[in-house]
Scaffold this motif. Structure first.
Motif, PDB file in Angstrom:
ATOM      1  N   ARG A  15       0.744  -1.252   0.051  1.00 49.98           N
ATOM      2  CA  ARG A  15      -0.037   0.087  -0.194  1.00 49.98           C
ATOM      3  C   ARG A  15       0.876   1.073   0.096  1.00 49.98           C
ATOM      4  NH1 ARG A  15      -1.322  -2.004   5.053  1.00 49.98           N
ATOM      5  NH2 ARG A  15      -3.385  -2.923   4.222  1.00 49.98           N
ATOM      6  N   ILE A  16       0.326   2.249  -0.468  1.00 51.92           N
ATOM      7  CA  ILE A  16       0.557   3.812  -0.603  1.00 51.92           C
ATOM      8  C   ILE A  16      -0.093   4.282   0.807  1.00 51.92           C
ATOM      9  CG2 ILE A  16       0.873   5.949  -1.593  1.00 51.92           C
ATOM     10  CD1 ILE A  16       2.450   3.996  -2.903  1.00 51.92           C
ATOM     11  N   TRP A  17       0.720   4.846   1.675  1.00 55.53           N
ATOM     12  CA  TRP A  17       0.093   5.407   2.757  1.00 55.53           C
ATOM     13  C   TRP A  17      -0.270   6.952   2.606  1.00 55.53           C
ATOM     14  CZ3 TRP A  17      -2.789   3.047   6.246  1.00 55.53           C
ATOM     15  CH2 TRP A  17      -2.362   1.728   6.797  1.00 55.53           C
ATOM     16  N   ASN A  18       0.589   7.623   1.758  1.00 58.45           N
ATOM     17  CA  ASN A  18       0.435   9.071   1.840  1.00 58.45           C
ATOM     18  C   ASN A  18       1.376   9.641   0.683  1.00 58.45           C
ATOM     19  OD1 ASN A  18       2.198  11.838   3.562  1.00 58.45           O
ATOM     20  ND2 ASN A  18      -0.065  11.601   3.244  1.00 58.45           N
ATOM     21  N   LEU A  19       0.797  10.738   0.272  1.00 56.15           N
ATOM     22  CA  LEU A  19       1.649  11.472  -0.902  1.00 56.15           C
ATOM     23  C   LEU A  19       1.911  12.923  -0.795  1.00 56.15           C
ATOM     24  CD1 LEU A  19      -0.388   9.753  -3.989  1.00 56.15           C
ATOM     25  CD2 LEU A  19       1.755   9.184  -3.278  1.00 56.15           C
TER      26      LEU A  19
END
Length: 384
Positions: A15-19
């Motif tokens: 997963r990508i948590w934050n950008l």
């Protein structure tokens, strides 16, 4: 009003948590569950750096320093489930004006970044990190129910903890600084939002926002308001997106003659609910972002829905675009607005400068990240 996916970066297997897009440069930082932070070019969408080897658990949040130190114009803070905050600096000698442009082979040489500081003290997972508007302060929040405020030296290598704020009664999910004031907001599992200011070398809670019926996952300030004004958007597990406005201030403020109904302390802010945005989500809403360019708001969450809102008049909002299953069957953890750069701006003409491009009021994109490990780029066709 249609929304269109114009690119997808298969960034990670998890997963990508934050950008976080850089405030001035065509760079995008991504926080991932594989213990690394990735940096991508917003000119080409290719990776330009991988920051790893220093955190022992997932990186939950990333934040760019808005003003640079002496060493580099690119300084990134990373918050990890290992309980620490990392500070990374790109060597200015490695600066490339193309930011990820490729050669004939299509390969990109990854830049070297230096890990210069580890900020420790939280007793549990660090959930979010954010720099203040001028880069003077760095805030972090944690599952340990606390918010920490740090101050860096000019090289960003030595940090002093100025305050440990412990008014929240549960896990603190998110922190966000006001775009032109040293005003910090924090959102918590205790269903509240708190506002924090400095008062005689002490950081104090200047206001509390109560209204959500469940965990407040994310908050973001309105970046289009004039100085002295303040609005905030929040999203929650109660499936609502709400806008709040500051009605009055007392104490060390420009409007200290206006009495506050919140409390009688020297520094006090009274915030009121201005709107509940049209309800579209059918599950917890994990992220909201308020565009500093168009003034629009985007929200994403556990239901995989991406929703874009536009203000019709003060306190009245309408949905102008939405996309179901924006990351297939996966939850969406983060959404941010960004200006368009070279590869994402079909209207950029030869000879245009970045300054020219920044004047094009509708040249913006939405960037989302989800449990599928993908970073998706979206364009909304706005009405004239």
């Amino acid at each position: 009003m249609p929304i269109k996916q114009i690119h997808s970066i298969p960034a990670h297997v998890d997963r990508i948590w934050n950008l976080a897009p850089h405030p001035r440069l065509p760079l995008l930082a991504a926080a991932t569950s594989d213990k690394s932070a990735q940096i991508y070019s917003l000119n080409t969408y290719f990776p330009v750096a991988q920051l790893d080897g220093n955190h022992k658990r997932s990186i939950r949040s990333v934040s760019w320093k808005p003003s640079s130190g002496l060493k580099s114009e690119a300084v990134l803070a990373t918050a990890s489930f290992d309980g620490s905050v990392g500070i990374w600096i790109r060597d200015s000698d490695q600066h490339s004006p193309n930011f990820g442009s490729t050669g004939e082979s299509g390969n990109v040489g990854l830049e070297e970044w230096e890990f210069v500081a580890a900020l420790e003290g939280h007793e549990n997972e660090v959930k979010c990190v954010d720099w203040s508007c001028e880069g003077t302060y760095l805030a972090s929040c944690s599952r340990d129910k606390s918010v920490w405020i740090w101050e860096a030296d000019e090289d960003n290598e030595e940090f002093e903890c100025l305050a440990v704020l412990q008014d929240h009664t549960q896990d603190v999910k998110h922190v966000a600084w006001h775009p032109n004031e040293d005003l910090l907001a924090s959102a918590s599992y205790d269903d509240t939002i708190r506002l924090w200011r400095e008062d005689d070398d002490d950081w104090v809670c200047s206001g509390e926002i109560i209204g959500h019926r469940s965990t407040v996952w994310c908050i973001d300030f309105d970046k289009t308001t004039t100085k002295g004004k303040a609005r905030l958007v929040s999203c929650s597990a109660d499936e609502t997106v709400r806008v709040w406005s500051r009605e009055s201030m007392t104490g060390n403020t420009a409007t200290r003659d206006i009495p506050s109904t919140f409390r009688s302390d020297p520094i006090s802010e009274n915030w009121q609910q201005e709107a509940i945005l049209p309800q579209r989500h059918s599950g917890p809403i994990y992220a909201v972002s308020w565009s500093g360019q168009s003034g629009r708001i985007v929200s994403v969450g556990a239901d995989g829905l991406l929703v874009v809102y536009q203000e019709v008049k003060t306190g009245e909002w309408t949905v102008i675009a939405e996309e179901e299953d924006a990351h297939s069957v996966f939850e969406i953890n983060t959404a941010v607005w960004s200006k368009k750069w070279k590869s994402t701006s079909p209207h950029r003409e030869e000879g245009d400068t970045e300054k020219d491009e920044s004047k094009k009021g509708e040249e913006e994109i939405i960037i989302t990240g989800g449990d599928d490990g993908n970073i998706n780029i979206w364009e909304v066709t706005f009405q004239k």
